[in-house]
Design an enzyme around this catalytic site. Structure first.
Site: not given
Length: 335
Positions: A165-166, A185, A245-246, A269, A274, A293-294
Site C-alpha cells: 500500500r505504501i 516485487d 518499512a522494517r 525511520d 529498535e 519511527h515517526l
C-alpha cells in the site's frame, strides 16, 4: 435509525482519544453503540467479558490483546473486527476467519503519511540536503550560491522495493515530478506494473541502476535481511537507501560499513534493533539520517485512522463490502 449494534474498543486505552477525537468518535457512534470509557486492554477483565458477550463489532488498535479461541468463544455475536491501525498480525488468529468474522485494517490510511515522509526524503536526498547539512555543521561555513554538480531531481531514478500500500502510494506521489521510478516485487507481473506506470525490474538490476532506493516490503522470513552486503555493494557510488518499512529488512552491519566508507547514504525511520542502542554508530555517521519511527501516523494524522474505521462501520451496516478487508490467505505476505 434502527438500533445500533454493540461495539467495543480493544486497544491501549490512551490511544482511544488520540485515534478517535470528538468529531471522529461522534461519527463512529452514529453507526455503533460504543462506550469510550470501556476499553478492553485485558480480555479477562469481568467488565470486558460481560461486554464481549454482547459485542458485534470490535474496534481494535495498538495494544489490542490477542484474539484467541477463548476470547472468540466469549464473543458469540462478533461479526467484524475493525482495526484502527496497520498490521493485524500481533493479535489476529486464524480462528477469526474460520468463524466468518470480517476483518478490516486502516493500513491504507496509515500508508498516507509514510508515503509523504518517503516523498520528502526522496526529494531532499536528490538535492543532497542531508550531506550538505553535515558539511555545514562540520565547517561552520557555507559555500554560498553556486552550481553544485551531481545533484538534483531531474531524471533521477528511484527504485521502489515492494508494491505494498505504501509503495503504491509512493508511486502515485512521484508522478508529478521529473523522476524515473522503477519497481521490484515478486508478486507483481508486467501487466500490473504497467498499470502502475512503472517498469518492473529484478531486485539486482533495480539496485544497480537506481540513484535512490526506497524499501516498502513487508517483514517476512523471505524478506529478512533482503538488503545485505551483496545487495548494498550493487548500489552505485553516491546512492541513497531509504527505509520506512522494517529495520530487519536491512543488514545494519553491512550498511554501517558502506556509510563509513562514504560510498552510500541512508535515511532510516526504522532500525534493527529498535530503538537503537546508545552506542550505535548510526547516531554519529554523517551519511546516516535516522528518525525515531515517526513516518507513520502521528499527532493529527491519527484521526485519519479513526475516520477509516468509522467509514468501514458505515459500509458494513449498509450491507456493503469492506473497503479495506484483510484476507487470511494474503496475511503472510503483507505487513
Amino acid at each position: 435509525m434502527s438500533q445500533r449494534p454493540q461495539a467495543l474498543f480493544a486497544m491501549a486505552a490512551e490511544h482511544v482519544p488520540q485515534v478517535f477525537p470528538p468529531e471522529v468518535l461522534a461519527r463512529l457512534r452514529e453507526s455503533v453503540d460504543i462506550d469510550p470509557a470501556l476499553v478492553a486492554g485485558d480480555f479477562t477483565d469481568p467488565r470486558v467479558l460481560d461486554a464481549l458477550a454482547r459485542t458485534e463489532i470490535l474496534v481494535t488498535g495498538w495494544g489490542c490483546p490477542r484474539l484467541d479461541e477463548a476470547v472468540l468463544d466469549a464473543a458469540p455475536r462478533l461479526r467484524a473486527v475493525l482495526h484502527s491501525a496497520g498490521s493485524v498480525k500481533s493479535f489476529a488468529t486464524p480462528g477469526i476467519w474460520r468463524r466468518g468474522i470480517a476483518v478490516s485494517s486502516a493500513a491504507a490510511a496509515n500508508a498516507v503519511p509514510v508515503a509523504e515522509y518517503t516523498l520528502a526524503a526522496i526529494l531532499l536526498a536528490g538535492k543532497d540536503v542531508f550531506a550538505a547539512r553535515e558539511r555545514m555543521r562540520a565547517t561552520r561555513a557555507s559555500t554560498g550560491w553556486g552550481v553544485i554538480p551531481g545533484i538534483g531531481n531531474h531524471g533521477r531514478r528511484v527504485g521502489v522495493i515492494g508494491a505494498s500500500r505504501i509503495g503504491r502510494r509512493v508511486l502515485e506521489l512521484l508522478r508529478p515530478f521529473d523522476l524515473r521510478p522503477v519497481l521490484t516485487d515478486p508478486y507483481v507481473d508486467e501487466k500490473e506494473a504497467a498499470a502502475l506506470g512503472v517498469p518492473l525490474l529484478p531486485l539486482d538490476e533495480l539496485l544497480r541502476t537506481s540513484d535512490i532506493v526506497t524499501v516498502h516490503a513487508p517483514e517476512t522470513p523471505e524478506t529478512h535481511r533482503m538488503i545485505g552486503r551483496r545487495e548494498l555493494a550493487l548500489m552505485p557510488d553516491g546512492a541513497v537507501l531509504i527505509n520506512t518499512a522494517r529495520g530487519a529488512l536491512v543488514d545494519h552491519d553491512a550498511l554501517v560499513a558502506e556509510l563509513r566508507a562514504g560510498r552510500l547514504t541512508a535515511v532510516l525511520d526504522v532500525t534493527d534493533p529498535e530503538p537503537l542502542p546508545a552506542d550505535s554508530p548510526l547516531y554519529d555517521l554523517p551519511g546516516a539520517f535516522v528518525t525515531p519511527h515517526l513516518a507513520g501516523s502521528q499527532g493529527n494524522e491519527l484521526a485519519r485512522l479513526g475516520l477509516a474505521v468509522a467509514e468501514e462501520a458505515e459500509r458494513l451496516l449498509a450491507g456493503g463490502e469492506l473497503a479495506y478487508g484483510v484476507d487470511l490467505a494474503a496475511l503472510e505476505r503483507v505487513a
